[in-house]
Scaffold this motif. Structure first.
Motif, PDB file in Angstrom:
ATOM      1  N   ASP A 208      -9.817   5.782   0.870  1.00 38.04           N
ATOM      2  CA  ASP A 208      -9.070   4.998  -0.110  1.00 38.04           C
ATOM      3  C   ASP A 208      -7.702   4.586   0.438  1.00 38.04           C
ATOM      4  O   ASP A 208      -7.125   5.252   1.297  1.00 38.04           O
ATOM      5  CB  ASP A 208      -8.866   5.814  -1.397  1.00 38.04           C
ATOM      6  N   TYR A 209      -7.218   3.488  -0.102  1.00 36.15           N
ATOM      7  CA  TYR A 209      -5.841   3.051   0.156  1.00 36.15           C
ATOM      8  C   TYR A 209      -4.927   3.799  -0.819  1.00 36.15           C
ATOM      9  O   TYR A 209      -5.253   3.923  -2.008  1.00 36.15           O
ATOM     10  CB  TYR A 209      -5.684   1.548  -0.082  1.00 36.15           C
ATOM     11  N   CYS A 222       2.742   3.718   2.197  1.00 29.89           N
ATOM     12  CA  CYS A 222       1.438   3.070   2.305  1.00 29.89           C
ATOM     13  C   CYS A 222       0.572   3.856   3.275  1.00 29.89           C
ATOM     14  O   CYS A 222       0.995   4.153   4.394  1.00 29.89           O
ATOM     15  CB  CYS A 222       1.586   1.618   2.783  1.00 29.89           C
ATOM     16  N   ASN A 223      -0.616   4.204   2.841  1.00 25.78           N
ATOM     17  CA  ASN A 223      -1.609   4.816   3.719  1.00 25.78           C
ATOM     18  C   ASN A 223      -2.913   4.047   3.559  1.00 25.78           C
ATOM     19  O   ASN A 223      -3.416   3.899   2.446  1.00 25.78           O
ATOM     20  CB  ASN A 223      -1.826   6.293   3.370  1.00 25.78           C
ATOM     21  N   GLN A 224      -3.432   3.560   4.673  1.00 24.69           N
ATOM     22  CA  GLN A 224      -4.646   2.754   4.626  1.00 24.69           C
ATOM     23  C   GLN A 224      -5.706   3.374   5.516  1.00 24.69           C
ATOM     24  O   GLN A 224      -5.387   4.054   6.492  1.00 24.69           O
ATOM     25  CB  GLN A 224      -4.368   1.327   5.099  1.00 24.69           C
ATOM     26  N   VAL A 228      -8.302  -1.062   8.480  1.00 29.19           N
ATOM     27  CA  VAL A 228      -7.420  -2.109   7.975  1.00 29.19           C
ATOM     28  C   VAL A 228      -7.297  -3.211   8.994  1.00 29.19           C
ATOM     29  O   VAL A 228      -7.501  -3.030  10.185  1.00 29.19           O
ATOM     30  CB  VAL A 228      -6.015  -1.555   7.643  1.00 29.19           C
ATOM     31  N   GLN A 232       0.105  -1.243   8.467  1.00 32.62           N
ATOM     32  CA  GLN A 232       0.556  -0.845   7.141  1.00 32.62           C
ATOM     33  C   GLN A 232       2.082  -0.927   6.998  1.00 32.62           C
ATOM     34  O   GLN A 232       2.601  -1.062   5.893  1.00 32.62           O
ATOM     35  CB  GLN A 232       0.073   0.567   6.825  1.00 32.62           C
ATOM     36  N   ASP A 301     -12.240   0.818  -1.729  1.00 29.59           N
ATOM     37  CA  ASP A 301     -12.986  -0.375  -1.316  1.00 29.59           C
ATOM     38  C   ASP A 301     -14.397  -0.293  -1.899  1.00 29.59           C
ATOM     39  O   ASP A 301     -15.174   0.605  -1.567  1.00 29.59           O
ATOM     40  CB  ASP A 301     -13.059  -0.452   0.210  1.00 29.59           C
TER      41      ASP A 301
END
Length: 750
Positions: A208-209, A222-224, A228, A232, A301
């Motif tokens: 998850d983002y 922000c953690n992606q 990605v 980020q 997502d």
């Protein structure tokens, strides 16, 4: 206090830490020893100085080695040695201070005492992680000072000696308090690091983002996931709403407002990656409960889920074989058109049915039928405009909704369809003829309800089929009559089955050599509600109905075998009875076993039965099964007749591949004998062919003496038709046989 092992390791490794304090202590005590030697170059002071230099070198070497080991992540192996060297150093400090105090040189004594005090502070600071070692070192450093105070002549020194134990206790208490405080801090830091490490691991492992927004909705964290498409860091400081597509920004504002009230908010949105791919996100927003007004946002997502949902929706709305919209989509479109329609025509519904599709399936197999449907769908797509819809409503039936507002426009589209269907369609090396019948109704002229529009188009389609197929018919109220006739056929067939009024009649087959009856062909008859005997043509529609054709065949077979059983028991020489069997009868399975079991149960010899099939049963994917079935029947003594020879699709090779005993010339050739040379030539050819193959030849539909004479001249074996008799009920067969097979002399005497 339970100390975690990682913290305990750090505390033990403190023996190799605090290099400045360590070096300061060595240098300081060495300096004091040097001053002592300078002021009093006695052997004791010189020995002390040398000892300090040597001990300092050893301790420094141990320290350097230990630090190297620690840097490699291992536990230093010299912990005990380091502790012993530290105690030795503390003892040397105490011993040197003792020498200075007892030297009588109060300048030196003052320097030594100040140095000793500094050493005690250094010991406590550097060894807080090992408070017992620190206390021991302090005790060893100050105990000689206490003894020296009592040994000097100066009156004030004993007072100092008394105060030193209090200083010992204070130092001990301070050391242990400092140790507890520092250990608590280190444990807290260790827990914090573990927590941060766990959180970082969770974030890195999460698909998850995760975003954190400040009170102004700007991204501060922000953690992606690893997949990605952009760094980020580029998101930090951006306003979150600016990342949403324009159509979702209003929903985003509402979600933020809801989250700021302390409630959980949800939003489904999408974004496009660098390659233009669309990604769907399911976002949950919650407020962080620290009074800062910050929000935490977790976005998953759900692109795969969305695609699966879209595929499921597509499959629910489309035909899997052709990819066309299905009946549900068609009905929805019709409903919307009717809801928006006034009295003026807004479009037309066309129902298109593939002509003779069942024959293609039966003769060439379902794979050919499926290929034909796909090609048919392509032709329909190509014949309509962009706003029109083409749907498959089931089986071989399709439907079109056109924006046409006149019969001319509908006819133009129909002609385009017919033109495209004239293009050759080849499957498996075979050229298949593809045509269609079309029924049309207008929206809303022919009904204000969807069911009325579709019924009108169905009626028009039925009229197109009844009128010869491969044509367009537009609904007219008068067409209801033909539909009513079709429904009447179905209803009559159901009535005949329910009331058991299916009655076989028998038409004799006569030998053209002896004029004797050699057998009969069973033909279906039925009685209506008034008890009148009717021909099968009045229930013709039932033979194309899958729900009725099977029961009709079963009922006929049962009645025929009952009649044959009675004749056998009565000793009537009827020869044989020919039973018509279709490809559908073979496909239902168990046909051979049913025939043989029923013959055996009635005690009827298999030679009393003939099976008549048309050439269509030899074709299609079920041909091998039909061949096996016919072979079993033939092996049990049941003769096989090929009916309507010359009018179907079979090749001559089938006469060798299948166990055929008789050929029946179709009545369409027989009725033209005497008036059409071609018909005579075809009939003669079939007769010669049959004889060359060792087959008996039967002529159907013989109605005149002239036709009989021609057939006898051609060498035909057997004939049947009105010239000899119409089909008769079972009760008349015995009387007919008695009259027909009586020799002429006996008849004359009678």
């Amino acid at each position: 206090m339970v100390v975690p092992e990682s913290v305990a390791v750090q505390l033990r490794n403190g023996l190799f830490a605090s290099v400045p304090i360590f070096l300061g202590g060595i240098m300081n005590i060495a300096a004091v020893a040097t001053v002592a030697v300078w002021r009093h170059p006695s052997p004791a002071f010189i020995g002390w100085l040398l000892f300090e230099i040597m001990l300092g070198a050893i301790r420094l070497a141990v320290l350097v080695h230990g630090r190297r080991v620690i840097r490699t992540g291992r536990t230093p192996p010299l912990l005990l040695l380091s502790a012993l060297l530290s105690c030795a150093w503390a003892s040397s400090v105490g011993f040197g201070t003792y020498l200075c105090l007892t030297s009588g040189d109060w300048v030196l004594a003052t320097i030594a005492c100040l140095s000793a005090a500094a050493m005690v502070c250094g010991i406590c600071l550097r060894n807080f992680g090992t408070p017992r070692l620190a206390a021991t070192m302090v005790f060893m450093a100050l105990l000689p000072c206490v003894v020296a105070g009592f040994l000097t002549a100066e009156p004030v020194m004993p007072i100092i000696s008394v105060q030193l134990p209090i200083f010992f206790l204070t130092i001990f208490s301070a050391s242990f308090s400092l140790h507890q405080m520092m250990v608590s801090r280190m444990i807290a830091l260790n827990d914090l690091q573990r927590s941060e490490s766990l959180n970082q691991t969770i974030l890195q492992a999460s698909p998850d983002y995760t975003l954190i927004l400040d009170a102004t909705n700007r991204i501060i964290f922000c953690n992606q996931p690893n997949s990605v498409d952009y760094d980020q860091d580029t998101l930090i400081g951006r306003e979150w709403l600016s990342l949403l597509p324009e159509e979702d920004q209003a929903s985003g504002v509402r979600a933020l407002e809801r989250a700021k009230t302390g409630k959980s908010a949800n939003l489904v949105t999408h974004h496009f990656d660098a390659s233009g791919g669309k990604h769907w996100l399911d976002i949950i927003i919650n407020q962080i409960c620290d009074g800062s007004g910050r929000l935490i946002m977790v976005a998953r997502d759900i692109t795969h889920q969305k695609k699966s949902e879209e595929e499921a929706i597509w499959m629910a709305q489309h035909d899997a074989l052709t990819g066309l919209p299905n009946r549900a989509v068609l009905q929805d479109r019709l409903d919307r058109m009717l809801n928006n329609a006034d009295h003026a025509m807004v479009g037309a519904l066309l129902i298109v049915d593939v002509d003779n599709f069942k024959s293609v399936n039966d003769t060439l197999g379902h794979d050919a039928g499926d290929a034909l449907l796909c090609a048919f769908a392509d032709h329909l797509r190509a014949a309509v405009a962009g706003d029109d819809i083409v749907a498959r409503t089931g089986g071989d039936e399709f439907a079109l909704i056109l924006t046409a507002r006149s019969a001319t426009a509908v006819d133009r589209t129909a002609q385009m369809i017919f033109d495209r269907l004239r293009q050759p369609f080849v499957h498996g090396g075979r050229l298949i003829d593809c045509s269609a019948s079309i029924g049309a109704s207008f929206i809303p002229r022919d009904g204000r309800l969807r069911s009325e529009i579709m019924k009108a188009a169905d009626i028009a389609l039925y009229a197109a089929k009844a009128g010869g197929r491969a044509q367009l018919r537009i609904f007219e109220p008068a067409m209801m009559v033909e539909v009513d006739r079709h429904q009447a056929m179905i209803a009559s067939a159901r009535y005949a089955l329910q009331c058991d009024t299916i009655i076989p009649h028998y038409q004799p087959k006569v030998s053209l050599r002896t004029s004797q009856v050699v057998g009969f062909e069973a033909l279906l008859r039925w009685r209506d509600r008034d008890g009148e005997l009717q021909h099968p043509g009045l229930i013709q529609a039932a033979f194309d109905d899958s729900a009725l054709s099977g029961p009709l065949s079963e009922r006929m077979l049962e009645r025929i075998l009952d009649d044959v059983e009675r004749w056998v028991q009565a000793g009537i020489a009827f020869g044989h009875v020919a039973i018509n069997v279709t490809a559908a009868d073979f496909r239902r399975g168990g046909f051979v076993e049913t025939i043989l079991l029923r013959l055996d149960a009635r005690g009827v010899p298999p030679s009393c039965i003939q099976i008549e099939v048309t050439e269509t049963v030899f074709l299609g994917q079920s041909a091998d099964g039909v061949k096996d079935a016919l072979r079993q029947l033939s092996d049990h003594g049941i003769r096989i007749a090929l009916d309507d020879f010359g009018t179907g699709y079979a090749s001559l090779s089938h006469l060798n591949q299948f166990p055929v005993d008789l050929l029946k010339i179709d009545r369409s050739f027989i009725e033209k004998i005497g008036s059409n040379p071609d018909a005579e030539a075809i009939s003669a050819t079939v007769i010669n062919l049959g004889h060359c193959l060792g087959l008996e030849v039967v002529a159907e539909g013989v109605e005149t003496v002239d036709q009989e004479a021609h057939l006898m001249g051609m060498g035909c074996d057997t004939a049947q038709g009105f010239l000899y008799s119409k089909a008769m009920p079972m009760e008349d067969v015995a009387t007919f046989l008695a009259f027909r097979n009586t020799p002429p002399r006996q008849m004359h005497r009678a």
